[in-house]
Design an enzyme around this catalytic site. Structure first.
Site, PDB file in Angstrom:
ATOM      1  CG  ASP A  11      -0.153  -0.038   2.558  1.00  0.00           C
ATOM      2  OD1 ASP A  11       1.444   0.250   2.408  1.00  0.00           O
ATOM      3  OD2 ASP A  11      -1.227   0.260   3.033  1.00  0.00           O
ATOM      4  CG  HIS A  12      -0.410   5.036   1.369  1.00  0.00           C
ATOM      5  ND1 HIS A  12      -1.836   4.041   1.268  1.00  0.00           N
ATOM      6  CD2 HIS A  12      -1.220   5.183   2.983  1.00  0.00           C
ATOM      7  CE1 HIS A  12      -2.214   3.992   2.879  1.00  0.00           C
ATOM      8  NE2 HIS A  12      -1.662   4.719   3.759  1.00  0.00           N
ATOM      9  CB  CYS A  67       0.905  -2.330   5.005  1.00  0.00           C
ATOM     10  SG  CYS A  67       0.425  -4.188   6.386  1.00  0.00           S
ATOM     11  N   GLY A  68       1.974  -0.329   6.577  1.00  0.00           N
ATOM     12  CA  GLY A  68       2.968   0.685   7.451  1.00  0.00           C
ATOM     13  C   GLY A  68       2.964  -0.262   8.704  1.00  0.00           C
ATOM     14  CB  THR A  69       2.336  -2.671  11.166  1.00  0.00           C
ATOM     15  OG1 THR A  69       0.886  -2.705  10.318  1.00  0.00           O
ATOM     16  CG2 THR A  69       1.827  -0.729  11.794  1.00  0.00           C
ATOM     17  N   GLY A  70       2.996  -4.149   8.450  1.00  0.00           N
ATOM     18  CA  GLY A  70       3.153  -5.626   7.717  1.00  0.00           C
ATOM     19  C   GLY A  70       1.842  -6.210   8.978  1.00  0.00           C
ATOM     20  N   GLY A  72      -1.942  -5.040   8.357  1.00  0.00           N
ATOM     21  CA  GLY A  72      -3.078  -5.937   7.474  1.00  0.00           C
ATOM     22  C   GLY A  72      -3.036  -6.380   6.193  1.00  0.00           C
ATOM     23  CG  HIS A 100      11.048 -24.032  12.679  1.00  0.00           C
ATOM     24  ND1 HIS A 100      10.796 -23.642  14.149  1.00  0.00           N
ATOM     25  CD2 HIS A 100      11.890 -25.521  12.113  1.00  0.00           C
ATOM     26  CE1 HIS A 100      11.741 -23.919  14.787  1.00  0.00           C
ATOM     27  NE2 HIS A 100      12.225 -25.203  13.804  1.00  0.00           N
ATOM     28  CG  ASN A 101       6.314 -20.503  10.734  1.00  0.00           C
ATOM     29  OD1 ASN A 101       7.307 -19.790  11.457  1.00  0.00           O
ATOM     30  ND2 ASN A 101       5.533 -21.684  11.781  1.00  0.00           N
ATOM     31  NE  ARG A 134      10.119 -30.681  15.708  1.00  0.00           N
ATOM     32  CZ  ARG A 134      11.656 -30.918  15.908  1.00  0.00           C
ATOM     33  NH1 ARG A 134      12.267 -30.967  14.801  1.00  0.00           N
ATOM     34  NH2 ARG A 134      12.369 -29.486  16.308  1.00  0.00           N
ATOM     35  CG  HIS A 135       9.463 -28.270  11.396  1.00  0.00           C
ATOM     36  ND1 HIS A 135       8.824 -27.269  12.545  1.00  0.00           N
ATOM     37  CD2 HIS A 135      10.010 -27.963  11.962  1.00  0.00           C
ATOM     38  CE1 HIS A 135       9.986 -27.498  13.255  1.00  0.00           C
ATOM     39  NE2 HIS A 135      11.077 -28.513  13.168  1.00  0.00           N
ATOM     40  NE  ARG A 138       5.431 -29.271  14.980  1.00  0.00           N
ATOM     41  CZ  ARG A 138       6.311 -29.836  16.134  1.00  0.00           C
ATOM     42  NH1 ARG A 138       7.074 -28.797  15.676  1.00  0.00           N
ATOM     43  NH2 ARG A 138       6.074 -30.485  16.938  1.00  0.00           N
TER      44      ARG A 138
END
Ligand code: RB5
Length: 148
Positions: A11-12, A67-70, A72, A100-101, A134-135, A138
């Site tokens: 975004d902006h 975005c600003g904070t990441g 949203g 892991h993810n 194991r990941h 999950r």
């Protein structure tokens, strides 16, 4: 995930960081698709997150949403089936979001993370492999949640 192809959108509030990361990736041989935005004029982050993630999942490319904070951008990205978006703030979160993810989308906060740290995060995100084992189990459970 094809890590030599990156789809990026912001975004902006993430625009300046997007431009810097895009420049860095292009200089380093990445094929980058920019899903906007194209200026600092106010826009809505879910629109850009959705466009970016949809294109990533379709093409198998890695994705970056800013975005600003990441926050949203990551919340929006994770509403799309198949997305595993990770909001990363440092080297550790970048490495483990992959190990892991098996995150396929990186979310960054343009107003909270400096550009140099952002680029370090991008490098680690794109170069770190999933540990599997194991990941994997999950990750499969996360996928099952999408069916409920
Ligand atoms: C835009 O002002 C800001 O709310 C947005 O970039 C983001 O930080 C939301 O999570």
């Amino acid at each position: 995930m094809n890590k030599k192809r990156v789809v990026i959108g912001s975004d902006h509030a993430g625009f300046e960081m997007k431009e810097q990361i895009k420049k860095y990736l292009k200089q380093n041989g990445y094929d980058v698709l920019d899903e906007g935005t194209d200026s600092t004029d106010s826009v809505d982050y879910p629109d850009f997150a959705a466009k970016t993630v949809t294109e990533c999942l379709k093409s198998g490319a890695a994705g970056i949403v800013i975005c600003g904070t990441g926050i949203g951008a990551s919340i929006s990205a994770n509403k799309i089936k198949g997305a595993r978006a990770a909001l990363c703030h440092d080297a550790y979160t970048a490495i483990y979001s992959r190990r892991h993810n098996d995150a396929n989308i990186l979310a960054l906060g343009g107003r909270v993370t400096g550009v140099d740290v952002g680029i370090q995060i991008v490098d680690l995100f794109l170069s770190t492999k999933f540990d599997g084992g194991r990941h994997r189990l999950r990750i499969d459970k996360i996928s099952k949640l999408e069916e409920e």
